[in-house]
Enzyme design. Sequence first.
Site, mmCIF file in Angstrom:
data_model
loop_
_atom_site.group_PDB
_atom_site.id
_atom_site.type_symbol
_atom_site.label_atom_id
_atom_site.label_comp_id
_atom_site.label_asym_id
_atom_site.label_seq_id
_atom_site.Cartn_x
_atom_site.Cartn_y
_atom_site.Cartn_z
ATOM 1 N N ARG A 299 -12.018 26.661 18.829
ATOM 2 C CA ARG A 299 -13.008 25.929 19.634
ATOM 3 C C ARG A 299 -13.894 26.879 20.427
ATOM 4 N NH1 ARG A 299 -9.958 22.704 22.425
ATOM 5 N NH2 ARG A 299 -9.901 21.277 20.686
ATOM 6 N N CYS B 49 -5.194 14.772 24.356
ATOM 7 C CA CYS B 49 -4.781 16.126 24.722
ATOM 8 C C CYS B 49 -4.694 16.156 26.235
ATOM 9 C CB CYS B 49 -5.822 17.135 24.242
ATOM 10 S SG CYS B 49 -5.441 18.832 24.737
ATOM 11 N N CYS C 128 -2.608 23.609 21.784
ATOM 12 C CA CYS C 128 -3.974 24.106 21.935
ATOM 13 C C CYS C 128 -3.860 25.289 22.881
ATOM 14 C CB CYS C 128 -4.844 22.995 22.519
ATOM 15 S SG CYS C 128 -6.485 23.551 23.008
ATOM 16 N N CYS D 78 -5.586 23.526 43.717
ATOM 17 C CA CYS D 78 -4.467 24.027 42.910
ATOM 18 C C CYS D 78 -3.803 25.209 43.618
ATOM 19 C CB CYS D 78 -4.975 24.456 41.530
ATOM 20 S SG CYS D 78 -3.629 25.010 40.466
ATOM 21 N N CYS E 292 -9.550 14.887 26.157
ATOM 22 C CA CYS E 292 -8.675 15.879 26.797
ATOM 23 C C CYS E 292 -8.703 15.684 28.310
ATOM 24 C CB CYS E 292 -9.165 17.289 26.507
ATOM 25 S SG CYS E 292 -9.454 17.603 24.774
ATOM 26 N N CYS F 133 -10.854 30.748 38.380
ATOM 27 C CA CYS F 133 -10.870 29.281 38.434
ATOM 28 C C CYS F 133 -11.426 28.704 39.732
ATOM 29 C CB CYS F 133 -9.455 28.743 38.203
ATOM 30 S SG CYS F 133 -9.470 26.939 38.051
ATOM 31 N N CYS G 56 -5.456 31.823 39.810
ATOM 32 C CA CYS G 56 -6.202 32.296 38.635
ATOM 33 C C CYS G 56 -7.611 32.741 39.073
ATOM 34 C CB CYS G 56 -6.287 31.191 37.585
ATOM 35 S SG CYS G 56 -4.682 30.417 37.252
#
Length: 331
Positions: free
Chosen positions: A265, A133, A193, A58, A102, A65, A62
């Site tokens: 969640r 999702c 979400c 990616c 998801c 991550c 972040c």
Amino acid sequence: MTDAVQSIRHDWTLDQIKTLFEQPFNDLLFRAQTMHRANFDPNAVQISTLLSIKTGACPEDCAYCPQSAKYDTGLERERLLPLDDVRSAAMNAKQNGATRFCMGAAWRNPTDKNLEKVIEMISLVKDLGMETCVTLGMLTREQTRKLKLAGLDYYNHNLDTSPEYYQEIITTRTYQDRLDTLENLRAEDINVCCGGIIGMGETDKDRAALLQQLANLPEHPQSVPINLLVQVENTPLYGTDELDPIDFVRTIAVARIMMPASVVRLSAGRTAMSEELQALCFLAGANSIFYGDTLLTTPNPDENLDQDLFHKLGIVANGEQQTESGGNAAA
Ligand code: SAM
Ligand code: DTB
Ligand code: SF4
């Protein structure tokens, strides 16, 4: 007006949130549980299953991550999964009792070509009778329109932390970029979400400010994932001081009080939590989990452990009773 009948609010001040956080723990939990009971079956927990449909490489940075190309976490770069792999993972999730499937992709944003492929995945999951999702990064208004037409039920896009702490965590996209995607989703009436990550070295005030951002959105997110940072070696946040678990439970409780009708969640980080800690999170108002032994790339508790825990606590998955023919394994 009592809490239980308190209307949905979008005008929380930081001082009010601080007061909630600072209550004696028992008072906070009682209040959160009372609010929870007024809005939900207190013994039902919704279960979602995650699948990484495109892993690693990616371009974003972040700091938490493992999928960022900037950090060498040993993840193999993978292409978008073939439809057949998605179908078999979704069938397996359904068999294990998940009601929502998801799918996550390590993208800054989807290209229009990739979006078409994800739309095929959404259709096949819907055909299996599960809610869908996806979490694909930033979206334009046109892309949210296409996802709405495809019948997508939920889109996951987290704010992650407070606006103030955000710049310590991500530099490749802004807080406003995230708010814009949330706005595009709302404009197409796609369920949102949206939550964050706790345990990234943020202050108490940052946790309060994250919840303030979430609750003061024009509409409360229908689902609010509260993740405990999963510390992955070679990411910048690896080695961050461990969060006091009581502060994690307090965050769940305050989220429950501030967003009384949203599903909260208990998301990433459960492998590092004792059964007792998870039980406290359910008492504080968490009513959804990710079920299955992998999140996107990191471990999640084994299904058997979750079934045992639900059994011990008398928790029923998705609010349904288990049938002889299965279909609700976590019940
Ligand atoms: N790339 C897309 C994006 O960031 O919007 C979608 C996938 S991304 C992995 C989805 C969410 O997973 C992030 O927003 C973050 O909240 C959460 N996440 C990622 N790594 C995590 C970690 N190590 N611990 C806890 N949550 C994490
Ligand atoms: C969310 O808030 N948590 C999930 C989901 N949304 C996509 C992801 C957690 C990822 C944890 C790190 C990993 O497994 O790569
Ligand atoms: Fe990429 Fe999403 Fe990971 Fe950030 S959280 S690096 S955008 S996959």
